[in-house]
Design a protein around this motif. Structure first.
Motif, PDB file in Angstrom:
ATOM      1  N   PHE A 265       0.859  -1.121   0.010  1.00 59.92           N
ATOM      2  CA  PHE A 265      -0.101  -0.029   0.131  1.00 59.92           C
ATOM      3  C   PHE A 265       0.849   1.168  -0.062  1.00 59.92           C
ATOM      4  N   ALA A 266       1.808   1.152   0.765  1.00 64.29           N
ATOM      5  CA  ALA A 266       2.844   2.381   0.692  1.00 64.29           C
ATOM      6  C   ALA A 266       3.230   2.678  -0.487  1.00 64.29           C
ATOM      7  N   LEU A 267       3.764   1.743  -1.224  1.00 63.43           N
ATOM      8  CA  LEU A 267       4.442   1.852  -2.464  1.00 63.43           C
ATOM      9  C   LEU A 267       3.495   2.385  -3.614  1.00 63.43           C
ATOM     10  N   ILE A 268       2.137   1.808  -3.537  1.00 63.70           N
ATOM     11  CA  ILE A 268       1.089   2.244  -4.460  1.00 63.70           C
ATOM     12  C   ILE A 268       0.872   3.816  -3.997  1.00 63.70           C
ATOM     13  N   ASN A 269       0.447   4.015  -3.031  1.00 65.01           N
ATOM     14  CA  ASN A 269       0.346   5.386  -2.469  1.00 65.01           C
ATOM     15  C   ASN A 269       1.446   6.277  -3.028  1.00 65.01           C
ATOM     16  N   LEU A 270       2.607   5.961  -2.691  1.00 61.59           N
ATOM     17  CA  LEU A 270       3.799   6.871  -3.387  1.00 61.59           C
ATOM     18  C   LEU A 270       3.851   6.798  -4.617  1.00 61.59           C
ATOM     19  N   ALA A 271       3.661   6.147  -5.394  1.00 58.16           N
ATOM     20  CA  ALA A 271       3.717   5.954  -6.921  1.00 58.16           C
ATOM     21  C   ALA A 271       2.658   6.808  -7.458  1.00 58.16           C
ATOM     22  N   GLY A 272       1.616   6.712  -7.110  1.00 54.98           N
ATOM     23  CA  GLY A 272       0.324   7.721  -7.514  1.00 54.98           C
ATOM     24  C   GLY A 272       0.778   9.053  -7.417  1.00 54.98           C
ATOM     25  N   LEU A 273       1.206   9.506  -5.921  1.00 52.12           N
ATOM     26  CA  LEU A 273       1.802  11.016  -5.714  1.00 52.12           C
ATOM     27  C   LEU A 273       2.865  11.179  -6.908  1.00 52.12           C
ATOM     28  N   VAL A 274       4.005  10.382  -6.864  1.00 54.04           N
ATOM     29  CA  VAL A 274       4.942  10.558  -7.871  1.00 54.04           C
ATOM     30  C   VAL A 274       4.772  10.919  -9.448  1.00 54.04           C
ATOM     31  N   ILE A 275       3.749   9.936  -9.774  1.00 52.87           N
ATOM     32  CA  ILE A 275       3.314  10.251 -11.261  1.00 52.87           C
ATOM     33  C   ILE A 275       2.547  11.422 -11.372  1.00 52.87           C
TER      34      ILE A 275
ATOM     35  N   ILE B 269      -5.358  17.939 -14.144  1.00 50.55           N
ATOM     36  CA  ILE B 269      -6.056  16.661 -13.937  1.00 50.55           C
ATOM     37  C   ILE B 269      -5.308  15.488 -13.540  1.00 50.55           C
ATOM     38  N   VAL B 270      -4.207  15.239 -13.791  1.00 53.54           N
ATOM     39  CA  VAL B 270      -3.441  14.255 -13.566  1.00 53.54           C
ATOM     40  C   VAL B 270      -3.152  14.315 -12.150  1.00 53.54           C
ATOM     41  N   LEU B 271      -2.760  15.479 -11.423  1.00 53.34           N
ATOM     42  CA  LEU B 271      -2.398  15.859 -10.089  1.00 53.34           C
ATOM     43  C   LEU B 271      -3.735  15.632  -9.326  1.00 53.34           C
ATOM     44  N   ILE B 272      -4.715  15.964  -9.762  1.00 53.60           N
ATOM     45  CA  ILE B 272      -6.108  15.825  -9.099  1.00 53.60           C
ATOM     46  C   ILE B 272      -6.366  14.374  -8.931  1.00 53.60           C
ATOM     47  N   MET B 273      -6.038  13.587 -10.042  1.00 52.22           N
ATOM     48  CA  MET B 273      -6.379  11.950  -9.850  1.00 52.22           C
ATOM     49  C   MET B 273      -5.445  11.384  -8.923  1.00 52.22           C
ATOM     50  N   ALA B 274      -4.155  11.923  -8.817  1.00 50.73           N
ATOM     51  CA  ALA B 274      -3.477  11.432  -7.868  1.00 50.73           C
ATOM     52  C   ALA B 274      -3.786  11.752  -6.572  1.00 50.73           C
ATOM     53  N   ILE B 275      -4.280  12.749  -6.339  1.00 54.24           N
ATOM     54  CA  ILE B 275      -4.934  13.317  -4.881  1.00 54.24           C
ATOM     55  C   ILE B 275      -5.885  12.299  -4.679  1.00 54.24           C
ATOM     56  N   ILE B 276      -6.902  11.984  -5.512  1.00 57.33           N
ATOM     57  CA  ILE B 276      -7.981  11.046  -5.440  1.00 57.33           C
ATOM     58  C   ILE B 276      -7.581   9.887  -5.098  1.00 57.33           C
ATOM     59  N   ASN B 277      -6.675   9.358  -5.823  1.00 58.26           N
ATOM     60  CA  ASN B 277      -6.055   8.187  -5.605  1.00 58.26           C
ATOM     61  C   ASN B 277      -5.481   7.934  -4.256  1.00 58.26           C
ATOM     62  N   TYR B 278      -4.656   8.933  -3.805  1.00 59.59           N
ATOM     63  CA  TYR B 278      -4.198   8.911  -2.320  1.00 59.59           C
ATOM     64  C   TYR B 278      -5.536   8.888  -1.468  1.00 59.59           C
TER      65      TYR B 278
ATOM     66  N   SER C 250      -2.057   9.205 -16.573  1.00 55.54           N
ATOM     67  CA  SER C 250      -3.347   8.985 -15.875  1.00 55.54           C
ATOM     68  C   SER C 250      -4.204   7.794 -15.760  1.00 55.54           C
ATOM     69  N   PHE C 251      -4.031   6.860 -16.905  1.00 54.30           N
ATOM     70  CA  PHE C 251      -4.837   5.799 -16.815  1.00 54.30           C
ATOM     71  C   PHE C 251      -4.277   4.807 -15.642  1.00 54.30           C
ATOM     72  N   ALA C 252      -2.838   4.923 -15.557  1.00 54.87           N
ATOM     73  CA  ALA C 252      -2.221   4.219 -14.494  1.00 54.87           C
ATOM     74  C   ALA C 252      -2.542   4.651 -13.283  1.00 54.87           C
ATOM     75  N   VAL C 253      -2.665   5.863 -12.981  1.00 55.67           N
ATOM     76  CA  VAL C 253      -3.077   6.498 -11.774  1.00 55.67           C
ATOM     77  C   VAL C 253      -4.583   6.005 -11.673  1.00 55.67           C
ATOM     78  N   ALA C 254      -5.349   5.954 -12.490  1.00 51.54           N
ATOM     79  CA  ALA C 254      -6.733   5.424 -12.107  1.00 51.54           C
ATOM     80  C   ALA C 254      -6.709   4.055 -11.703  1.00 51.54           C
ATOM     81  N   CYS C 255      -6.006   3.313 -12.297  1.00 48.69           N
ATOM     82  CA  CYS C 255      -5.727   1.907 -12.104  1.00 48.69           C
ATOM     83  C   CYS C 255      -5.289   1.666 -10.648  1.00 48.69           C
ATOM     84  N   LEU C 256      -4.208   2.545 -10.360  1.00 48.11           N
ATOM     85  CA  LEU C 256      -4.080   2.379  -8.905  1.00 48.11           C
ATOM     86  C   LEU C 256      -5.061   2.783  -7.785  1.00 48.11           C
ATOM     87  N   GLY C 257      -5.948   3.855  -8.201  1.00 44.48           N
ATOM     88  CA  GLY C 257      -7.096   3.981  -7.490  1.00 44.48           C
ATOM     89  C   GLY C 257      -8.106   2.952  -7.363  1.00 44.48           C
ATOM     90  N   ILE C 258      -8.172   2.089  -8.315  1.00 44.35           N
ATOM     91  CA  ILE C 258      -9.314   0.887  -8.523  1.00 44.35           C
ATOM     92  C   ILE C 258      -8.712  -0.190  -7.858  1.00 44.35           C
TER      93      ILE C 258
END
Length: 804
Positions: free
Chosen positions: A19-29, A294-303, A689-697
């Protein structure tokens, strides 16, 4: 306290590494994309920022009798600037620029070197901040035949020797000798003015066009006072210009002022803009910034989603802290600080990634990006601000939700957070809507660009190289072309005063019809006899130009395109209305005294970019001046051998001009560089952005599985199969993605339709691409959640039911 919070965060992440890596990866992207787009946008908007703030370029919106529509042109009349300076007190200074491309210079005992030279007023260096390396900028261009070289151009000519005081020559039809009076530092890449040499404007002898207010052929820059009102000033300038035109003039013009820092970004609709190098369509700045957000907001939503999914693991920790006396604000502050810390770590990783990716990004974009956080403190402040804002926005909901836990309920075993499902569903829909819409847009953009690359322009550019020619003797050029045609590996050669794809001058033409005469404005080209046959432009009526006919050699024969032919038929009401009725009719340029004849009509071809519809065009033989470009069709199987032979032929006829060339099809692709680069960025960032969305799902799936673990166990005990459980767990997400697709389609359609308005010729929007993009999104989502759901469905129900 901060150190204590940090220890808790590190301990928690070490127990939940995935979870920590996925969390960090979303914000990094998200942070990396946002920062990279910021670097690109800042590079574009910083063009010409080194100069004074109150410099403006004058451009003209001109319409003459016979024009279909007004034309914005970047050039102005020669006498305009001094007249404006004398009449308007708000104008402090002016500088005029005359551009000479592919200008060859030689010095005694040195090889010839070609560069772009500007003939400028002495005030040029006072208005523009181009620092001198050697020489005095106040006097370097005062005297005729004075020239200043840039540092790179000086090294190309003289190596590391000081060129000041040395005489150099420009050898064309007439030889002009210059005295080098200074050396400039290299011109910054972020300048729309790109040149190799400046020479004094008063070197040029007095020309008839210098007194003609109706001829626009050079560029004018004005330095204004701080309190100058632009609208009022533009009105005055237009009035002064029109007052100097002859009363018989058919010109109707308005003059406008364009701020220097807007020339690079906002000149797409301005033609004859030769000196504005690497101009970019500023209309793409806002979409790029929107993608970054959009990509930044998606990363925030993902977090947020990931923290909700993890929330039960922190519940007992929070309950114990609150039981020990910690208040809600203290708990919320802890989670806020943790989120900001994670976003700062993401920022550091993003900076490292950007430093690695900048060379690649520079190659893809055709620019040179640099990132020095220590010398450019603005970058550090902005990036730090992005990290803090990201951390704050990402931490608001988790901090408030977790800090609101009731310790009694948690310690009794009821540790589940129950955030409203509608909010979680909305977050997933937002993520997938954005990523699917971006993907649909990028797919249609690539389709349009492919359509342009494969579009039948009406002429053949295959295997064609273009060789720029400086002003030279006409007889030498004719002999050169003839020998090039006989060179091994060359199938044909021709010449023209303007190359295809470059803004072609309009001129007024007069047609003498049977019923009435027509006065029109049309693009004009001066070409060699075999120009149409070389480019395989088909004839609809009449014949090609040929040296066999005396009238053709004297520029008394004209070839017109289909668009002009149909306009002439419409305006003069020809009896039959057929194209061939125009053959043999009287036709001439406005500056010619005698009528010539129309001898041929060619099928329309796109001599400008596909941003514009085909305009009226006429062509005639170049009998007086030189060709600016030679076109040569070569054998691509022996390219190097052919080029080597061509260079030897070139040096034999034009020893004082360096041999250079480019492939025409590559040059034509440059016309769509802004679109190509923007589409490339959209595609890359859509994928991310699709990668971030997949992290969110992934987060949502994990949350759902943990919440329903006992339900899955009970269903298996009652006989449910793995397939039915997988379907049960997946169907909810598929519904959300379907909703995302339905919302994304109209958004993508609207944005794509608006973008395609930049082109006169469009591929249209492909609904098939929309369908396959939506289908791909569903498949990727299924693959993303498939592993987790199958694993949960295959788990031993006994183990699931034991957890209490």
């Amino acid at each position: 306290m901060l150190l204590h919070y940090l220890k808790i965060l590190l301990r928690h992440n070490s127990r939940h590494k995935g979870f920590a890596l996925i969390n960090l990866a979303g914000l990094v992207i998200g942070t990396t994309v946002c920062m990279q787009i910021f670097i690109f946008v800042k590079y574009e908007i910083d063009f010409d920022g080194a100069h004074k703030n109150n410099i403006y370029r004058v451009y003209e919106n001109r319409k003459e009798a016979g024009d279909i529509h007004a034309q914005k042109i970047g050039q102005t009349a020669f006498p305009l600037a001094p007249a404006l300076k004398a009449a308007i007190p708000e104008i402090k200074n002016y500088a005029r620029v005359i551009v000479w491309e592919n200008t060859p210079f030689t010095a005694e005992g040195r090889e010839p070197v070609t560069g772009t030279a500007y003939a400028v007023d002495n005030s040029f260096l006072d208005m523009f901040n181009f620092p001198m390396l050697r020489g005095n900028k106040n006097s370097a261009l005062q005297k005729p035949n004075s020239i200043i070289l840039t540092e790179d151009f000086s090294k190309r000519m003289f190596g590391n020797n000081d060129p000041v005081g040395i005489r150099i020559r420009n050898e064309g039809r007439d030889t002009t000798e210059f005295l080098v009076t200074g050396v400039l530092h290299n011109i910054p890449a972020q300048s729309h003015l790109q040149f190799d040499a400046l020479y004094s404007r008063n070197t040029i002898g007095r020309l008839d066009s210098m007194n003609d207010w109706s001829m626009s052929w050079m560029f004018t820059y004005l330095e204004l006072t701080e309190d100058a009102g632009l609208k009022n000033l533009e009105h005055k300038i237009t009035g002064i210009f029109n007052s100097h035109l002859n009363k018989e003039s058919s010109i109707s013009s308005s003059l406008f002022l364009q701020k220097l820092d807007q020339v690079h970004l906002y000149s797409n609709g301005i033609s004859r803009d030769f000196l504005n190098t690497k101009k970019f369509n500023g209309g793409y700045i806002i979409p790029l910034v929107a993608i970054a957000l959009i990509v930044l907001i998606m990363a925030i939503i993902n977090y947020i989603n990931l923290n909700i999914a993890q929330s039960f693991t922190r519940a007992k920790e929070v309950a114990v802290r609150k039981t020990s006396g910690a208040g809600r604000n203290q708990v919320a502050l802890q989670f806020f600080l943790e989120t900001i810390f994670v976003s700062m770590v993401a920022l550091l990783i993003s900076i490292f990634l950007i430093q690695l990716l900048l060379p690649l990004f520079s190659r893809l974009s055709g620019r040179v990006f640099t990132l020095n956080l220590w010398t450019e403190s603005g970058f550090l402040l902005i990036f730090g601000g992005i990290a803090v804002i990201t951390g704050v926005l990402s931490g608001i909901f988790p901090a408030l939700a977790i800090s609101n836990l009731q310790p009694v309920r948690v310690l009794k075993g009821n540790i589940w957070l129950n955030p409203r499902s509608s909010l979680r569903h909305a977050l997933v829909i937002i993520q997938f809507t954005a990523s699917i819409a971006l993907t649909m847009i990028s797919m249609n953009v690539f389709r349009q660009l492919k359509y342009i690359r494969n579009y039948d322009t009406g002429f053949s550019s295959n295997n064609v190289i273009v060789i720029p020619v400086a002003y030279t003797d006409r007889e030498k050029e004719i002999a050169l072309i003839e020998q090039i045609r006989q060179t091994r590996g060359v199938s044909d050669a021709t010449g023209a005063l303007r190359r295809l794809g470059k803004s072609i001058d309009r001129n007024q033409v007069i047609f003498e019809g049977e019923n009435e005469n027509a006065l029109l404005q049309c693009s004009t080209m001066f070409v060699d006899f075999n120009y149409c046959s070389f480019y395989k432009i088909p004839f609809l009526a009449g014949r090609d130009l040929s040296p066999v006919y005396g009238a053709d050699r004297k520029r008394q024969s004209y070839i017109i395109n289909e668009t002009l032919a149909r306009m002439l038929i419409s305006k003069t009401k020809q009896p039959t209305g057929e194209l061939n009725t125009l053959i043999g009719k009287n036709f001439r340029y406005q500056f010619d005294d005698e009528f010539g004849k129309i001898v041929g009509i060619v099928r329309d071809f796109n001599f400008n970019s596909l941003h514009q519809k085909i305009e009226p065009l006429c062509m005639t033989y170049q009998d007086e001046y030189y060709f600016s470009d030679l076109s040569v069709r070569i054998d691509l199987q022996h390219v190097q051998q052919s080029l080597s032979t061509l260079e030897s032929v070139w040096k034999k006829h034009l020893p004082n001009q360096p041999f250079s060339y480019y492939f025409l099809d590559k040059q034509l692709e440059q016309l769509y560089m802004s679109e190509t680069q923007t589409s490339m960025f959209v595609a890359i960032f859509a994928s991310l952005s699709f990668a971030v969305a997949c992290l969110g799902i992934i987060a949502m799936t994990a949350f759902n599985l943990r919440r329903r673990v006992k339900e899955i166990g009970v269903r298996k005990v009652l006989g449910a199969g793995i397939e039915s459980i997988v379907v049960l767990l997946s169907v909810g997400f598929i519904k959300l993605i379907f909703v995302s697709i339905i919302i994304a389609i109209p958004i993508a359609w609207l944005v794509t339709e608006l973008w395609m308005q930049n082109f006169a010729y469009r591929a249209g929007i492909s609904w098939t691409l929309f369908f396959f993009t939506g289908l791909s999104a569903i498949c990727i989502a299924l693959l993303t959640i498939g592993f987790q759901t199958i694993k949960a469905a295959r788990a031993n129900p006994v183990e699931s039911l034991r957890t209490e």
